[in-house]
Scaffold this active site. Structure first.
Site, PDB file in Angstrom:
ATOM      1  N   GLY A  82      -5.590  -8.501  29.642  1.00  0.00           N
ATOM      2  CA  GLY A  82      -4.732  -9.667  29.845  1.00  0.00           C
ATOM      3  C   GLY A  82      -3.909  -9.550  31.120  1.00  0.00           C
ATOM      4  N   ARG A 146     -12.431  -8.324  29.836  1.00  0.00           N
ATOM      5  CA  ARG A 146     -12.193  -7.379  28.741  1.00  0.00           C
ATOM      6  C   ARG A 146     -13.455  -6.597  28.347  1.00  0.00           C
ATOM      7  NH1 ARG A 146      -7.211  -7.777  26.497  1.00  0.00           N
ATOM      8  NH2 ARG A 146      -6.125  -9.761  26.554  1.00  0.00           N
ATOM      9  N   ASP A 177      -6.520  -0.345  25.638  1.00  0.00           N
ATOM     10  CA  ASP A 177      -7.982  -0.399  25.538  1.00  0.00           C
ATOM     11  C   ASP A 177      -8.640  -0.129  26.897  1.00  0.00           C
ATOM     12  OD1 ASP A 177      -8.119  -0.948  22.804  1.00  0.00           O
ATOM     13  OD2 ASP A 177      -7.854  -3.096  23.121  1.00  0.00           O
ATOM     14  N   LYS A 203      -0.643  -1.075  32.368  1.00  0.00           N
ATOM     15  CA  LYS A 203      -0.332  -2.508  32.411  1.00  0.00           C
ATOM     16  C   LYS A 203      -0.337  -3.098  31.011  1.00  0.00           C
ATOM     17  CE  LYS A 203      -3.065  -5.086  31.265  1.00  0.00           C
ATOM     18  NZ  LYS A 203      -4.198  -5.869  30.741  1.00  0.00           N
ATOM     19  N   THR A 204       0.532  -3.940  30.666  1.00  0.00           N
ATOM     20  CA  THR A 204       0.462  -4.893  29.559  1.00  0.00           C
ATOM     21  C   THR A 204       1.845  -5.464  29.283  1.00  0.00           C
ATOM     22  OG1 THR A 204      -0.029  -5.379  27.259  1.00  0.00           O
ATOM     23  CG2 THR A 204       0.532  -3.099  27.698  1.00  0.00           C
ATOM     24  N   ASP A 206       2.686  -6.551  26.622  1.00  0.00           N
ATOM     25  CA  ASP A 206       3.030  -6.210  25.232  1.00  0.00           C
ATOM     26  C   ASP A 206       4.013  -5.040  25.144  1.00  0.00           C
ATOM     27  OD1 ASP A 206       1.149  -8.108  24.776  1.00  0.00           O
ATOM     28  OD2 ASP A 206      -0.220  -6.850  23.634  1.00  0.00           O
TER      29      ASP A 206
HETATM   30  P1  FBP Z   1      -3.551  -6.619  27.234  1.00  0.00           P
HETATM   31  O1  FBP Z   1      -3.329  -5.703  26.066  1.00  0.00           O
HETATM   32  O2  FBP Z   1      -4.906  -6.561  27.775  1.00  0.00           O
HETATM   33  O3  FBP Z   1      -2.512  -6.425  28.290  1.00  0.00           O
HETATM   34  O4  FBP Z   1      -3.365  -8.121  26.744  1.00  0.00           O
HETATM   35  C1  FBP Z   1      -2.284  -8.457  25.970  1.00  0.00           C
HETATM   36  C2  FBP Z   1      -2.261  -9.919  25.590  1.00  0.00           C
HETATM   37  O5  FBP Z   1      -1.512 -10.672  26.508  1.00  0.00           O
HETATM   38  C3  FBP Z   1      -1.713 -10.052  24.174  1.00  0.00           C
HETATM   39  O6  FBP Z   1      -0.326 -10.185  24.182  1.00  0.00           O
HETATM   40  C4  FBP Z   1      -2.462 -11.239  23.650  1.00  0.00           C
HETATM   41  O7  FBP Z   1      -2.626 -11.174  22.260  1.00  0.00           O
HETATM   42  C5  FBP Z   1      -3.778 -11.137  24.332  1.00  0.00           C
HETATM   43  O8  FBP Z   1      -3.564 -10.480  25.539  1.00  0.00           O
HETATM   44  C6  FBP Z   1      -4.410 -12.486  24.585  1.00  0.00           C
HETATM   45  O9  FBP Z   1      -5.663 -12.281  25.129  1.00  0.00           O
HETATM   46  P2  FBP Z   1      -6.478 -13.349  25.947  1.00  0.00           P
HETATM   47  O10 FBP Z   1      -5.876 -13.412  27.306  1.00  0.00           O
HETATM   48  O11 FBP Z   1      -7.848 -12.767  25.989  1.00  0.00           O
HETATM   49  O12 FBP Z   1      -6.363 -14.636  25.229  1.00  0.00           O
END
Ligand code: FBP
Length: 559
Positions: A82, A146, A177, A203-204, A206
């Protein structure tokens, strides 16, 4: 026609700060090795799976007067998972370090996430390209994806692509991941004498890729400030109109770090914390009762308005749902290739699923509205995660709280009005212009990633610590990726993964919420943080998060 906004123009000129250990230049560094490391759990399996990279030491850098030379080398970079504010600055920091080390060095960007290195889709970065993206949000410089890197075929393809480009180092910018991908690729490259190093960057938005060595993942600072601004605006709207309850779901796939941080920045009436729900084994009914109780108490004080923050991943932490979702994941993994299931109509699909679950799980599944059932059956992401951003928990809770209040009305326990609005803030914050903190932190992480490569390391995560102090005092170094790993079930199988950091219910951040939430529920102690400030006095332009402040003060107090 205007091509750039005024803020874009000004942000392109911002010069990110580096820790003083790195500011002396990439060719003036000395590496200091710490002691050997162990993984968080399942040491035997992790050691066996990562026989070449397991147990390496933590390292730090210091600036030295001795100049080192960097032979010419090519590096590739991947943005993975993300979006998170600051990704472009990681690439800019990496590029600047690489060019400083040797102007003949080249940086390639693999396009569209990890699939770029497999398919051989890439660009070569130039000064012009990098300069157009400095201090900007987004991952659009090369895109993200991803794709899970795990098969022999993928590794072979990645090797071929790197060999063709003369790439001897790969930087993977990603969350837990994606850095698991980095660890697997690093191990495979060593095992196969590929001569290619792999370094990860944390990075994230979250905020769940953190531990004793990684204080916070990048993007959390900017994203939470963006959500806090939006929540603050809604609080003020609620407090002005005094007629709505706003149920706001906040992103953060599993952990509630985002929700907790936004709560501390804005002081809303209700904040649900997934980790607490799990710890206290709260059922969905108990959560609804708690929320309805706050609504009723406020109504008794003449306040038919308020705001509730709901973590994105809540559903997976409610015990009855956690068990059901885990079994549902296994069931769906088996049904993936089942032609009868795939061809079935929606209701028939629900029946097939119910037939495969045990009676308790089937009962939980059946109790859900169709909308939530559909959302739970959607495809898992390539890492086997439920796509919680697509599950409308905020709507489910509004429906259930409303039903509960209707019952309470009959007994006289609720005499007010309940009119609710729902919101989901997630994507709004992932590509904001990085705050000064994230701009500096990301640039340092990228610059530091090349320092780790320069010293021949592989299977490491770029780490920059001491983040509550001014950037000059930040400590740059690296942490072995295996140190953060354990075994977890994904797609029905146990796999090595980086352990997510959930909210610590004994930690200072949760304790701060716990201490105040009863007052915040009934009295209106709202705070309106306003938008991120990029210029102006340091007390507004350089502030970090409450989470970082509280956690780092607690660490200092413990020393
Ligand atoms: P990462 O763990 O890859 O940083 O992504 C986190 C996130 O933003 C979550 O908060 C959310 O649930 C998810 O990605 C949403 O994923 P997508 O962008 O594939 O809809």
């Amino acid at each position: 026609m205007k091509e750039l906004s005024s803020l874009q123009i000004e942000r392109l000129k911002y010069q990110p700060k580096l820790p003083s250990s790195l500011a002396g230049g990439i060719n003036n560094l000395e590496m200091v090795e710490g002691s050997k490391t162990e993984c968080v759990k399942d040491a035997e399996q992790i050691k066996e799976l990562f026989a070449n990279n397991y147990g390496k030491p933590i390292v730090t850098f210091k600036s030295t007067g001795n100049k080192t030379v960097c032979e010419k080398r090519n590096v590739g970079v991947i943005l993975s998972g993300g979006q998170a504010p600051g990704g472009h600055n990681v690439i800019a920091g990496l590029y600047d370090a690489l060019k400083q080390a040797n102007p003949e060095n080249k940086l390639y960007g693999f396009l569209g996430g990890p699939s770029g290195i497999i398919e051989g889709e890439y660009i070569e970065f130039t000064d012009e390209k990098i300069n157009a993206y400095r201090n900007t949000g987004g991952f659009d410089i090369i895109g993200s994806g991803r794709t899970k890197l795990e098969t022999e075929e993928q590794f072979q393809k990645a090797l071929k692509v790197c060999k063709n480009l003369g790439v001897t180092g790969v930087v993977i910018i990603g969350g837990d991941d994606s850095n698991t991908n980095a660890a697997l690729l690093a191990e495979w490259f060593v095992k196969n004498n590929a001569g290619i190093q792999v370094i990860g960057c944390p990075k994230t938005i979250d905020g769940d890729l953190k531990n004793d060595q990684i204080e916070i993942s990048f993007g959390f600072d900017t994203a939470t400030k963006t959500y806090a601004e939006l929540v603050g605006n809604i609080l003020r709207d609620a407090n002005s109109a005094k007629k709505y309850w706003h149920f706001v779901k906040l992103m953060g796939r599993s952990a509630t770090h985002v929700g907790l941080e936004v709560a501390l920045q804005t002081q809303p009436n209700i904040t649900l914390i997934s980790e607490e729900v799990e710890e206290k084994k709260m059922s969905l009914k108990q959560i609804v009762d708690y929320m309805a109780d706050v609504v009723a108490k406020r109504a008794a004080n003449g306040k038919n308005f308020g705001i509730a923050l709901i973590p994105e991943g809540l559903i997976e932490f409610i015990p009855e749902f956690k068990a059901m979702i885990a079994n549902l994941n296994d069931t769906l993994a088996v049904l993936e290739n089942d032609t009868e299931y795939k061809a079935a109509e929606e209701n028939a699909k629900f029946e097939i699923i119910k037939g495969k679950l045990n009676s308790e799980d089937a009962a939980v599944f059946s109790s859900l509205p169709v909308m939530i059932k559909q959302q739970l059956l959607m495809d898992r992401d390539p890492h086997g995660n439920v796509q919680v951003s697509k599950i409308e928990t905020e709507k489910l809770l509004i429906e259930m709280v409303s039903a509960k209040l209707s019952l309470m009305k009959k007994t006289g326990a609720f005499n007010g009005k309940f009119s609710a609005q729902c919101h989901f803030f997630g994507y709004e914050g992932r590509c904001a212009f990085p705050s000064n903190f994230d701009a500096d932190y990301c640039y340092s992480l990228g610059y530091n990633a090349f320092a780790l490569m320069k010293f021949g390391l592989t299977g490491y995560l770029s780490s920059v610590k001491n983040l509550s102090s001014p950037a000059s005092q930040w400590i740059a170094g690296g942490v072995p990726l295996t140190m953060m790993m354990n075994m977890e079930k994904r797609h029905g199988e146990f796999k090595p993964v980086i352990k997510k950091a959930l909210v610590d219910l004994n930690g200072p951040v949760f304790k701060m919420l716990e201490k105040n939430r009863e007052v915040w529920a009934l009295e209106d102690k709202y705070i309106f943080p306003g938008s991120i400030q990029y210029f102006g006095p340091s007390c507004v332009a350089d502030i970090t998060t409450e989470t970082l402040k509280l956690e780092n003060s607690a660490k200092l107090a413990a020393v």
